[in-house]
Design a protein around this motif. Structure first.
Motif, PDB file in Angstrom:
ATOM      1  N   MET A 227       0.831  -1.186   0.000  1.00 64.15           N
ATOM      2  CA  MET A 227       0.000   0.000   0.000  1.00 64.15           C
ATOM      3  C   MET A 227       0.871   1.243   0.000  1.00 64.15           C
ATOM      4  N   ASP A 228       1.954   1.207   0.773  1.00 62.55           N
ATOM      5  CA  ASP A 228       2.862   2.347   0.798  1.00 62.55           C
ATOM      6  C   ASP A 228       3.493   2.567  -0.579  1.00 62.55           C
TER       7      ASP A 228
ATOM      8  N   SER B  14       1.017   4.235  -2.839  1.00 64.72           N
ATOM      9  CA  SER B  14       0.876   5.639  -2.447  1.00 64.72           C
ATOM     10  C   SER B  14       2.058   6.477  -2.922  1.00 64.72           C
TER      11      SER B  14
ATOM     12  N   ILE C 106      -4.244   6.495  -4.993  1.00 64.70           N
ATOM     13  CA  ILE C 106      -5.077   6.607  -3.796  1.00 64.70           C
ATOM     14  C   ILE C 106      -5.399   5.169  -3.405  1.00 64.70           C
ATOM     15  N   VAL C 107      -5.144   4.795  -2.154  1.00 60.06           N
ATOM     16  CA  VAL C 107      -5.180   3.393  -1.767  1.00 60.06           C
ATOM     17  C   VAL C 107      -6.009   3.178  -0.503  1.00 60.06           C
ATOM     18  N   LEU C 108      -6.771   2.076  -0.492  1.00 60.69           N
ATOM     19  CA  LEU C 108      -7.409   1.681   0.752  1.00 60.69           C
ATOM     20  C   LEU C 108      -7.403   0.171   0.881  1.00 60.69           C
ATOM     21  N   ARG C 109      -7.293  -0.279   2.108  1.00 58.31           N
ATOM     22  CA  ARG C 109      -7.327  -1.710   2.432  1.00 58.31           C
ATOM     23  C   ARG C 109      -8.777  -2.099   2.558  1.00 58.31           C
ATOM     24  N   ASN C 110      -9.165  -3.142   1.869  1.00 58.27           N
ATOM     25  CA  ASN C 110     -10.554  -3.584   1.872  1.00 58.27           C
ATOM     26  C   ASN C 110     -10.681  -4.877   2.669  1.00 58.27           C
ATOM     27  N   ASN C 111     -11.247  -4.789   3.844  1.00 60.75           N
ATOM     28  CA  ASN C 111     -11.471  -5.977   4.666  1.00 60.75           C
ATOM     29  C   ASN C 111     -12.874  -6.500   4.406  1.00 60.75           C
TER      30      ASN C 111
ATOM     31  N   ILE D  92      -7.003  -4.939  -1.875  1.00 62.86           N
ATOM     32  CA  ILE D  92      -6.624  -3.527  -2.003  1.00 62.86           C
ATOM     33  C   ILE D  92      -7.425  -2.916  -3.137  1.00 62.86           C
TER      34      ILE D  92
ATOM     35  N   ALA E 154      -7.840   0.717  -5.230  1.00 66.50           N
ATOM     36  CA  ALA E 154      -7.061   1.935  -5.452  1.00 66.50           C
ATOM     37  C   ALA E 154      -7.576   2.689  -6.668  1.00 66.50           C
TER      38      ALA E 154
END
Length: 96
Positions: free
Chosen positions: A1-2, A5, A10-15, A40, A42
């Protein structure tokens, strides 16, 4: 993710799955996310939707395959990565 970025995504973790909470009436299950949705989610620097499924020792489920196929069929980027090197290779290819 880093790494995403740092490369302008634009990144988000999807649980997804369930979380179990204690309440005065016992345990309560709360559903999180959509079954099969990628780990993930993005947005690329160019504005493309990106779905990344991270796998090390397991195989894609049918729902994961379907989600990635749906993303790709709509013009998004659908990836399965097994390591950071896979992601680095993808990012380098998109920059050329």
């Amino acid at each position: 993710m880093d790494y995403l970025s740092l490369n302008g995504y634009i990144v988000l973790r999807n649980n997804s799955g369930f979380i179990f909470l204690e309440s005065k009436n016992g345990k309560r299950a709360i559903k999180m996310g959509k079954a099969g949705a990628s780990d993930i989610i993005a947005c690329s620097p160019e504005g493309k939707f990106v779905a990344i499924e991270c796998k090390v020792n397991s195989k894609l489920t049918e729902k994961q395959k379907q989600f990635l196929d749906d993303v790709a069929s709509r013009g998004g980027i659908a990836l399965v990565v097994k390591s950071l090197d896979d992601l680095i290779t993808f990012i380098k290819q998109t920059k050329n």
